[in-house]
Scaffold this motif. Structure first.
Motif, PDB file in Angstrom:
ATOM      1  N   ILE A   1       0.834  -1.186   0.000  1.00 16.49           N
ATOM      2  CA  ILE A   1       0.000   0.000   0.000  1.00 16.49           C
ATOM      3  C   ILE A   1       0.881   1.254   0.000  1.00 16.49           C
ATOM      4  O   ILE A   1       0.661   2.168  -0.775  1.00 16.49           O
ATOM      5  N   ILE A   2       1.877   1.276   0.887  1.00 18.84           N
ATOM      6  CA  ILE A   2       2.767   2.437   0.971  1.00 18.84           C
ATOM      7  C   ILE A   2       3.513   2.625  -0.343  1.00 18.84           C
ATOM      8  O   ILE A   2       3.656   3.747  -0.832  1.00 18.84           O
ATOM      9  N   PHE A   3       3.982   1.544  -0.941  1.00 16.79           N
ATOM     10  CA  PHE A   3       4.661   1.638  -2.240  1.00 16.79           C
ATOM     11  C   PHE A   3       3.747   2.294  -3.270  1.00 16.79           C
ATOM     12  O   PHE A   3       4.174   3.153  -4.031  1.00 16.79           O
ATOM     13  N   SER A   4       2.490   1.911  -3.278  1.00 18.61           N
ATOM     14  CA  SER A   4       1.534   2.490  -4.230  1.00 18.61           C
ATOM     15  C   SER A   4       1.314   3.973  -3.958  1.00 18.61           C
ATOM     16  O   SER A   4       1.234   4.774  -4.886  1.00 18.61           O
ATOM     17  N   ILE A   5       1.216   4.345  -2.692  1.00 22.66           N
ATOM     18  CA  ILE A   5       1.063   5.759  -2.346  1.00 22.66           C
ATOM     19  C   ILE A   5       2.301   6.535  -2.793  1.00 22.66           C
ATOM     20  O   ILE A   5       2.191   7.600  -3.390  1.00 22.66           O
ATOM     21  N   ASP A   6       3.483   5.988  -2.516  1.00 23.72           N
ATOM     22  CA  ASP A   6       4.724   6.650  -2.942  1.00 23.72           C
ATOM     23  C   ASP A   6       4.751   6.823  -4.455  1.00 23.72           C
ATOM     24  O   ASP A   6       5.153   7.862  -4.969  1.00 23.72           O
ATOM     25  N   TRP A   7       4.308   5.821  -5.172  1.00 19.85           N
ATOM     26  CA  TRP A   7       4.347   5.842  -6.633  1.00 19.85           C
ATOM     27  C   TRP A   7       3.435   6.932  -7.191  1.00 19.85           C
ATOM     28  O   TRP A   7       3.764   7.605  -8.150  1.00 19.85           O
ATOM     29  N   VAL A   8       2.275   7.121  -6.576  1.00 20.71           N
ATOM     30  CA  VAL A   8       1.303   8.101  -7.043  1.00 20.71           C
ATOM     31  C   VAL A   8       1.556   9.473  -6.422  1.00 20.71           C
ATOM     32  O   VAL A   8       0.945  10.451  -6.805  1.00 20.71           O
ATOM     33  N   GLN A   9       2.467   9.553  -5.504  1.00 19.29           N
ATOM     34  CA  GLN A   9       2.643  10.734  -4.667  1.00 19.29           C
ATOM     35  C   GLN A   9       3.123  11.979  -5.413  1.00 19.29           C
ATOM     36  O   GLN A   9       3.520  12.936  -4.795  1.00 19.29           O
ATOM     37  N   CYS A  10       3.024  12.007  -6.726  1.00 16.30           N
ATOM     38  CA  CYS A  10       3.372  13.232  -7.440  1.00 16.30           C
ATOM     39  C   CYS A  10       2.481  14.378  -6.962  1.00 16.30           C
ATOM     40  O   CYS A  10       2.847  15.535  -7.035  1.00 16.30           O
ATOM     41  N   THR A  11       1.316  14.046  -6.476  1.00 11.74           N
ATOM     42  CA  THR A  11       0.420  15.011  -5.836  1.00 11.74           C
ATOM     43  C   THR A  11      -0.398  14.272  -4.788  1.00 11.74           C
ATOM     44  O   THR A  11      -0.723  13.104  -4.957  1.00 11.74           O
ATOM     45  N   ASP A  12      -0.704  14.944  -3.700  1.00  6.09           N
ATOM     46  CA  ASP A  12      -1.502  14.301  -2.651  1.00  6.09           C
ATOM     47  C   ASP A  12      -2.982  14.648  -2.779  1.00  6.09           C
ATOM     48  O   ASP A  12      -3.765  14.386  -1.896  1.00  6.09           O
ATOM     49  N   GLU A  13      -3.375  15.208  -3.899  1.00  3.25           N
ATOM     50  CA  GLU A  13      -4.760  15.620  -4.100  1.00  3.25           C
ATOM     51  C   GLU A  13      -5.665  14.499  -4.623  1.00  3.25           C
ATOM     52  O   GLU A  13      -6.876  14.656  -4.653  1.00  3.25           O
ATOM     53  N   SER A  39      -1.223  -0.079  10.887  1.00  2.00           N
ATOM     54  CA  SER A  39       0.176  -0.214  10.468  1.00  2.00           C
ATOM     55  C   SER A  39       0.483   0.676   9.269  1.00  2.00           C
ATOM     56  O   SER A  39       1.583   1.214   9.149  1.00  2.00           O
ATOM     57  N   ILE A  40      -0.493   0.863   8.387  1.00  5.65           N
ATOM     58  CA  ILE A  40      -0.287   1.745   7.239  1.00  5.65           C
ATOM     59  C   ILE A  40      -0.149   3.193   7.705  1.00  5.65           C
ATOM     60  O   ILE A  40       0.748   3.917   7.263  1.00  5.65           O
ATOM     61  N   ILE A  41      -0.998   3.606   8.622  1.00 10.22           N
ATOM     62  CA  ILE A  41      -0.936   4.975   9.134  1.00 10.22           C
ATOM     63  C   ILE A  41       0.381   5.211   9.877  1.00 10.22           C
ATOM     64  O   ILE A  41       0.996   6.274   9.747  1.00 10.22           O
ATOM     65  N   THR A  42       0.833   4.222  10.634  1.00 11.50           N
ATOM     66  CA  THR A  42       2.118   4.336  11.330  1.00 11.50           C
ATOM     67  C   THR A  42       3.247   4.573  10.332  1.00 11.50           C
ATOM     68  O   THR A  42       4.095   5.439  10.544  1.00 11.50           O
ATOM     69  N   GLU A  43       3.241   3.842   9.239  1.00 11.15           N
ATOM     70  CA  GLU A  43       4.269   4.019   8.208  1.00 11.15           C
ATOM     71  C   GLU A  43       4.109   5.361   7.500  1.00 11.15           C
ATOM     72  O   GLU A  43       5.104   6.025   7.173  1.00 11.15           O
ATOM     73  N   MET A  44       2.883   5.789   7.279  1.00 11.35           N
ATOM     74  CA  MET A  44       2.651   7.090   6.645  1.00 11.35           C
ATOM     75  C   MET A  44       3.221   8.219   7.496  1.00 11.35           C
ATOM     76  O   MET A  44       3.779   9.183   6.959  1.00 11.35           O
ATOM     77  N   LYS A  45       3.119   8.104   8.815  1.00 11.08           N
ATOM     78  CA  LYS A  45       3.628   9.138   9.710  1.00 11.08           C
ATOM     79  C   LYS A  45       5.139   9.296   9.596  1.00 11.08           C
ATOM     80  O   LYS A  45       5.675  10.358   9.872  1.00 11.08           O
ATOM     81  N   LYS A  46       5.822   8.239   9.184  1.00 16.20           N
ATOM     82  CA  LYS A  46       7.274   8.294   8.985  1.00 16.20           C
ATOM     83  C   LYS A  46       7.643   9.007   7.689  1.00 16.20           C
ATOM     84  O   LYS A  46       8.756   9.490   7.550  1.00 16.20           O
ATOM     85  N   ARG A  47       6.705   9.057   6.738  1.00 20.45           N
ATOM     86  CA  ARG A  47       7.030   9.530   5.390  1.00 20.45           C
ATOM     87  C   ARG A  47       6.381  10.837   4.988  1.00 20.45           C
ATOM     88  O   ARG A  47       6.936  11.565   4.161  1.00 20.45           O
ATOM     89  N   TYR A  48       5.200  11.127   5.515  1.00 25.90           N
ATOM     90  CA  TYR A  48       4.406  12.236   4.987  1.00 25.90           C
ATOM     91  C   TYR A  48       4.047  13.228   6.083  1.00 25.90           C
ATOM     92  O   TYR A  48       4.013  12.894   7.263  1.00 25.90           O
ATOM     93  N   SER A  49       3.694  14.429   5.651  1.00 25.68           N
ATOM     94  CA  SER A  49       3.246  15.456   6.595  1.00 25.68           C
ATOM     95  C   SER A  49       1.854  15.102   7.124  1.00 25.68           C
ATOM     96  O   SER A  49       1.124  14.316   6.510  1.00 25.68           O
ATOM     97  N   GLN A  50       1.489  15.708   8.232  1.00 23.35           N
ATOM     98  CA  GLN A  50       0.161  15.493   8.799  1.00 23.35           C
ATOM     99  C   GLN A  50      -0.918  15.916   7.814  1.00 23.35           C
ATOM    100  O   GLN A  50      -1.942  15.262   7.672  1.00 23.35           O
ATOM    101  N   GLU A  51      -0.682  17.017   7.104  1.00 26.56           N
ATOM    102  CA  GLU A  51      -1.645  17.500   6.118  1.00 26.56           C
ATOM    103  C   GLU A  51      -1.866  16.465   5.004  1.00 26.56           C
ATOM    104  O   GLU A  51      -3.012  16.194   4.623  1.00 26.56           O
ATOM    105  N   THR A  52      -0.796  15.880   4.513  1.00 24.92           N
ATOM    106  CA  THR A  52      -0.913  14.855   3.464  1.00 24.92           C
ATOM    107  C   THR A  52      -1.651  13.632   3.976  1.00 24.92           C
ATOM    108  O   THR A  52      -2.511  13.082   3.290  1.00 24.92           O
TER     109      THR A  52
END
Length: 70
Positions: A1-13, A39-52
């Motif tokens: 899931i995180i890999f997919s978010i990273d891949w699409v992360q050109c924009t968080d919109e 577990s996904i949210i925990t990993e997101m907190k390591k990579r992305y801003s709270q706003e994202t």
């Protein structure tokens, strides 16, 4: 899931979570139901801003629904 978010992360919109697990033949590893979100949210907190994170978890979907209904 995180890999997919990273891949699409050109924009968080344009990314959002869904919770419809009925009828899924193939589930992501570790994500059999919404309990796996933790577990996904925990990993997101390591990579992305709270706003994202807020956009991905609910604000993007909320924006699309409001736009569609108006």
């Amino acid at each position: 899931i995180i890999f997919s978010i990273d891949w699409v992360q050109c924009t968080d919109e344009y990314i959002c979570f869904g919770g419809d697990f009925d009828g899924m033949d193939i589930k992501a590893k570790g994500l059999k139901n919404v309990k796996g979100y933790r577990s996904i949210i925990t990993e997101m907190k390591k990579r992305y801003s709270q706003e994202t994170i807020e956009k991905i978890l609910n604000k993007n979907l909320e924006r699309v629904i409001k736009t569609t209904l108006n």
